[in-house]
Design an enzyme around this catalytic site. Sequence first.
Site, PDB file in Angstrom:
ATOM      1  N   ASP A 273      78.122 -11.068  70.093  1.00 43.42           N
ATOM      2  CA  ASP A 273      78.060 -11.335  68.786  1.00 43.42           C
ATOM      3  C   ASP A 273      79.433 -11.495  68.167  1.00 43.42           C
ATOM      4  O   ASP A 273      79.964 -12.631  68.920  1.00 43.42           O
ATOM      5  CB  ASP A 273      77.571  -9.916  67.948  1.00 43.42           C
ATOM      6  CG  ASP A 273      77.378 -10.033  66.397  1.00 43.42           C
ATOM      7  OD1 ASP A 273      76.577 -10.484  66.066  1.00 43.42           O
ATOM      8  OD2 ASP A 273      78.264  -9.407  65.877  1.00 43.42           O
TER       9      ASP A 273
ATOM     10  N   HIS B 155      68.475  -8.570  68.845  1.00 39.53           N
ATOM     11  CA  HIS B 155      69.718  -8.958  68.978  1.00 39.53           C
ATOM     12  C   HIS B 155      70.622  -8.281  69.593  1.00 39.53           C
ATOM     13  O   HIS B 155      71.533  -8.691  70.238  1.00 39.53           O
ATOM     14  CB  HIS B 155      70.383  -8.969  67.452  1.00 39.53           C
ATOM     15  CG  HIS B 155      71.815  -9.121  67.243  1.00 39.53           C
ATOM     16  ND1 HIS B 155      72.398 -10.355  67.531  1.00 39.53           N
ATOM     17  CD2 HIS B 155      72.702  -8.420  66.513  1.00 39.53           C
ATOM     18  CE1 HIS B 155      73.709 -10.328  67.257  1.00 39.53           C
ATOM     19  NE2 HIS B 155      73.918  -9.082  67.013  1.00 39.53           N
TER      20      HIS B 155
END
Length: 293
Positions: free
Chosen positions: A105, A274
């Site tokens: 991320d 994610h």
Amino acid sequence: MFFEGFTLTHVAVPGGTIRLRHGGSGPPLLLLHGNPQTHAMWHLVAPALAQRFTVICPDLRGYGFSLKPPATSDHAPYAKIEMAKDMTAVMDHFGFAEFFLAGHDRGARLSHRIALDNPDRVLKLAVLDVIPTIEHFERADMAFALGYYHWFWFAQPYPFPEWLINRAPRDWWRQHTSRDPSLPDLCHPDALKDYLGAVDQPEMVRGMCEDYRAAASIDLKHDRATRAAGIKVRCPMLALWGAKGKIATWYDALAIWRGYCYATVTGGAVQSGHYIAEEAPDETLAWFDRFFG
């Protein structure tokens, strides 16, 4: 145990300190976390990696319990070029001129910049659940704006988003990270304690928003200048993404990353959402084993 065999410490860098955990022995591997987490996100993979590597897991500038410069009108203290200097200073502290690098991320976006600015230091680069930031913005459409709405919210002028988040930071954190309702107990209790302790700090919320403000302004200037100069990543790359996530839906991640790297780019989908390293640690480790060796 949580980070068994690791040492928790603070390392001085220009402007402040970086909190980190380090452990293991062998070639150095720097692991960078994403938003809105801390280095604790690596707790399921770092101990296994430490059997073969010297693993260093820092909190990024603005996050966790590392330095958090004040907000500025140009967001320059949170430019990835500046955040990258923190990480190279950390590796200098440990005496590592060259190192392996992996980021998730926001940490992957920072890792991309570290590799661009330090081609003689980064031996291999792994990026988790991202494409280059500039590609996100230049390809933005309605689906992106709705799916990644927080990019535009956090980037609103200081202190509007901070004011709202700080009214109920723990509630905000839980809502923001609840991307898969089937995984209500995703986070290890010790990791969750660390995440919530971090978001309880108004300075961390400010640092997070400044990170996103920089991404939408000064970072884009730097990224466009880098691209115009023909500068690309020079080391081998691994790109992973969650099969249940937005990257898999919106992009051909490997094709995009190959346009930003002169070396070989490999990778694929992990059976997760994610939060790859916490949702699918065994798959993550298998990919890392093959790539980092």
